[in-house]
Design an enzyme around this catalytic site. Structure first.
Site, PDB file in Angstrom:
ATOM      1  N   GLY A  10      35.093  27.418 -16.751  1.00  0.00           N
ATOM      2  CA  GLY A  10      35.357  27.987 -15.428  1.00  0.00           C
ATOM      3  C   GLY A  10      36.614  28.839 -15.459  1.00  0.00           C
ATOM      4  N   THR A 105      36.092  23.448 -23.323  1.00  0.00           N
ATOM      5  CA  THR A 105      36.483  24.490 -24.273  1.00  0.00           C
ATOM      6  C   THR A 105      37.369  23.918 -25.375  1.00  0.00           C
ATOM      7  OG1 THR A 105      36.442  26.078 -22.479  1.00  0.00           O
ATOM      8  CG2 THR A 105      37.662  26.724 -24.447  1.00  0.00           C
ATOM      9  N   ASP A 127      42.102  22.260 -12.227  1.00  0.00           N
ATOM     10  CA  ASP A 127      42.055  20.824 -11.926  1.00  0.00           C
ATOM     11  C   ASP A 127      43.291  20.058 -12.415  1.00  0.00           C
ATOM     12  OD1 ASP A 127      39.560  21.353 -10.929  1.00  0.00           O
ATOM     13  OD2 ASP A 127      38.466  20.564 -12.652  1.00  0.00           O
ATOM     14  N   ARG A 162      38.888  18.432  17.037  1.00  0.00           N
ATOM     15  CA  ARG A 162      37.896  18.134  15.991  1.00  0.00           C
ATOM     16  C   ARG A 162      38.526  17.432  14.787  1.00  0.00           C
ATOM     17  NH1 ARG A 162      35.236  24.138  16.298  1.00  0.00           N
ATOM     18  NH2 ARG A 162      33.528  23.585  17.681  1.00  0.00           N
ATOM     19  N   MET A 169      38.183  21.329  -4.955  1.00  0.00           N
ATOM     20  CA  MET A 169      37.656  21.075  -6.294  1.00  0.00           C
ATOM     21  C   MET A 169      38.368  19.884  -6.950  1.00  0.00           C
ATOM     22  SD  MET A 169      36.678  24.728  -7.984  1.00  0.00           S
ATOM     23  CE  MET A 169      35.055  25.428  -7.628  1.00  0.00           C
ATOM     24  N   ARG A 171      36.575  17.337 -10.114  1.00  0.00           N
ATOM     25  CA  ARG A 171      35.402  16.499 -10.399  1.00  0.00           C
ATOM     26  C   ARG A 171      35.792  15.056 -10.660  1.00  0.00           C
ATOM     27  NH1 ARG A 171      33.822  20.431 -14.732  1.00  0.00           N
ATOM     28  NH2 ARG A 171      32.317  21.835 -13.808  1.00  0.00           N
ATOM     29  N   HIS A 272      34.850  28.004  -4.702  1.00  0.00           N
ATOM     30  CA  HIS A 272      35.432  28.889  -5.714  1.00  0.00           C
ATOM     31  C   HIS A 272      36.537  29.782  -5.191  1.00  0.00           C
ATOM     32  CE1 HIS A 272      31.713  27.476  -7.491  1.00  0.00           C
ATOM     33  NE2 HIS A 272      32.279  27.715  -8.658  1.00  0.00           N
ATOM     34  N   ARG A 275      39.667  29.323  -6.969  1.00  0.00           N
ATOM     35  CA  ARG A 275      39.816  29.824  -8.340  1.00  0.00           C
ATOM     36  C   ARG A 275      40.011  31.329  -8.422  1.00  0.00           C
ATOM     37  NH1 ARG A 275      35.070  27.005 -11.591  1.00  0.00           N
ATOM     38  NH2 ARG A 275      34.499  29.152 -11.991  1.00  0.00           N
TER      39      ARG A 275
HETATM   40  O1  F6P Z   1      36.830  22.684 -13.993  1.00  0.00           O
HETATM   41  C1  F6P Z   1      37.222  23.628 -13.094  1.00  0.00           C
HETATM   42  C2  F6P Z   1      36.279  23.692 -11.924  1.00  0.00           C
HETATM   43  O2  F6P Z   1      36.791  24.671 -11.086  1.00  0.00           O
HETATM   44  C3  F6P Z   1      36.068  22.375 -11.194  1.00  0.00           C
HETATM   45  O3  F6P Z   1      37.078  22.027 -10.319  1.00  0.00           O
HETATM   46  C4  F6P Z   1      34.745  22.612 -10.529  1.00  0.00           C
HETATM   47  O4  F6P Z   1      34.058  21.417 -10.293  1.00  0.00           O
HETATM   48  C5  F6P Z   1      34.015  23.420 -11.530  1.00  0.00           C
HETATM   49  O5  F6P Z   1      34.985  24.074 -12.310  1.00  0.00           O
HETATM   50  C6  F6P Z   1      33.044  24.397 -10.948  1.00  0.00           C
HETATM   51  O6  F6P Z   1      32.419  25.053 -11.983  1.00  0.00           O
HETATM   52  P1  F6P Z   1      31.371  26.240 -11.845  1.00  0.00           P
HETATM   53  O7  F6P Z   1      32.133  27.499 -12.039  1.00  0.00           O
HETATM   54  O8  F6P Z   1      30.418  26.006 -12.948  1.00  0.00           O
HETATM   55  O9  F6P Z   1      30.771  26.165 -10.489  1.00  0.00           O
END
Ligand code: F6P
Length: 341
Positions: A10, A105, A127, A162, A169, A171, A272, A275
Site C-alpha cells: 500500500g 514487502t 499503520d 449525533r 485504517m 488492520r 484511503h 494515505r
Molecule cells: O497497510 C497499510 C494499509 O493502508 C492498511 O491500513 C489498510 O488496511 C490497507 O493498507 C489497505 O490496503 P489496500 O490499498 O489494498 O486497500
C-alpha cells in the site's frame, strides 16, 4: 555501484521523499547509477525499470503516492522470484536492491535476501506497525488527516446531536486510532488489540447526554472487533495476499449504537484519504533520513537489514527481526487514552 529501488504494498505519504533521497545520496555523492523498478516487485520480475537521475526526482519531495507505482505481490510470484533471486542480480547488474515497503514487502525482502539478493530494506506504512522501528513515515500524515476529520465531525455532530463512528485504517494494530482519537479528543476508541463491548459505548454516550453534552465521536480501527457474543459481527475471509477482508466495523457499530440508543449514529469511513496527499514535514524528514542511510548501508555492504528509527537515531536492524511480529499498541498506551474519555 548500481542500485535498484522499488516501492511495494500500500502506498503512503513519504515514499517519493525516500526515492529522492536515495537518488541524491547515491548519484550526487557516490557517483552511483540508480534504477527504479516499476510497480513494486512486479517490475523486478518483469524487468520493467528506468534510470533515476537527479532530474527524475526533481520536485517530488512533497508529493504523495510514489513515482514508481506500487503493487502487492501474490505469494506464488514471490516464490518464483526467490528461485530467480541469484540470477536477477546479474540480469539487472545491480549491486544493491532497496525495497521500500511494509510488513509484506519486508518479508519478501527478507526472503529475497536469504535467497542471495543484496537487499537493504526501508520500512514504510501509515499503520506504524513494523517492529524494530519507533516510527514509520506516513503515520504522522495519516494521524493528521484522521484528527482533522474528527475535529470537523465534532462540530457537525454537535449541531445535530449525533453520534459519529469514525473508522480509520489499522488492520492488526490500532496506532492511527489511538493517536488520532487522543489528538481529536474522541469519546471512545476501539482498537484491534482489545475487543470492545458495545454496551460500554452505549453507557458512555448516555452519560454524556445526561451531562448535557449532545454528541459523541467514537474512533474505531478497521481491524477492531466486538467481544464475542456482544454484537452481530463476523470475521472476514482471507484475500489472495493473505490479508483479512474486513466486514465494515464502522458501519456495523454505528447501526448497533443507533438501535440501542435510539439516537442517530452515523458511520464515517475515512479509508484511503488517510494515505493520499502531501506528507507532513515530519514524514518528509524521516523518509529522507531513511533514504540516506539505506544508500550508506549499501556502500558498507550491510545487507539483509533495514533502516529503523530508535529514539532520534537511524540504525540498521536485521530484516528478520523486523518481520517476525507486528508492533501492536501496548496495554499501558490504551490505559492512557481511556483516562481522558
Ligand atoms: O497497510 C497499510 C494499509 O493502508 C492498511 O491500513 C489498510 O488496511 C490497507 O493498507 C489497505 O490496503 P489496500 O490499498 O489494498 O486497500
Amino acid at each position: 555501484m548500481r542500485i535498484g529501488v522499488l516501492t511495494a504494498g500500500g502506498d503512503c505519504p513519504g515514499l517519493n521523499a525516500v526515492i529522492r533521497s536515495v537518488v541524491h545520496r547515491a548519484v550526487a555523492h557516490h557517483g552511483d547509477e540508480v534504477i527504479g523498478f516499476q510497480d513494486g516487485y512486479r517490475g523486478l520480475l518483469d524487468g520493467q525499470y528506468r534510470t533515476l537521475d537527479l532530474d527524475a526526482v526533481g520536485g517530488i519531495l512533497a508529493s504523495g503516492g510514489t513515482i514508481l507505482g506500487s503493487s502487492r505481490l501474490e505469494r506464488d510470484r514471490l516464490r518464483s522470484a526467490c528461485e530467480r533471486a541469484g540470477d536477477m542480480v546479474g540480469e539487472f547488474g545491480i549491486d544493491a536492491l532497496i525495497p521500500i515497503g511494509g510488513e509484506g514487502t519486508l518479508t519478501a525482502a527478507r526472503m529475497l535476501s536469504d535467497a542471495g539478493l543484496p537487499v537493504v530494506g526501508v520500512p514504510k506504512t501509515i499503520d506504524n506497525d513494523i517492529s524494530s522501528t519507533d516510527r514509520t513515515f506516513g503515520f504522522d500524515t495519516a494521524v493528521g488527516v484522521a484528527t482533522e476529520a474528527m475535529d470537523r465531525l465534532k462540530t457537525t455532530a454537535e449541531s445535530h446531536q449525533r453520534v459519529m463512528v469514525v473508522e480509520v485504517m489499522g488492520r492488526h494494530a490500532g496506532w492511527i486510532a489511538l493517536e488520532s482519537g487522543m489528538a481529536a479528543g474522541a469519546h471512545g476508541i476501539c482498537l484491534p488489540e482489545r475487543p470492545f463491548d458495545p454496551a460500554d459505548l452505549v453507557t458512555m454516550v448516555e452519560e454524556r447526554f445526561a451531562r448535557g453534552k449532545k454528541f459523541a465521536v467514537i474512533c474505531v480501527a478497521e481491524g477492531a472487533h466486538p467481544l464475542d457474543g456482544t454484537m452481530n459481527y463476523g470475521k472476514g475471509d482471507i484475500d489472495q495476499y493473505g490479508h483479512e477482508r474486513f466486514q465494515g466495523i464502522g458501519t456495523a457499530l454505528a447501526y448497533e449504537l443507533e438501535r440501542r440508543l435510539g439516537k442517530e449514529a452515523k458511520p464515517v469511513i475515512l479509508g484511503h484519504v488517510q494515505r493520499g496527499g502531501v506528507p507532513t514535514a515530519y514524514d518528509r524528514v524521516l523518509a529522507t533520513r531513511f533514504g540516506w542511510h539505506a544508500v550508506e548501508a549499501a556502500h558498507r555492504g550491510d545487507f539483509g537489514r533495514m533502516t529503523a528509527l530508535r529514539g532520534t537515531d537511524i540504525v540498521m536492524v536485521p530484516l528478520a527481526e523486523a518481520v517476525t511480529e507486528l508492533k501492536r499498541v501496548p496495554v499501558d498506551r490504551m490505559d492512557e487514552a481511556e483516562s481522558v474519555f
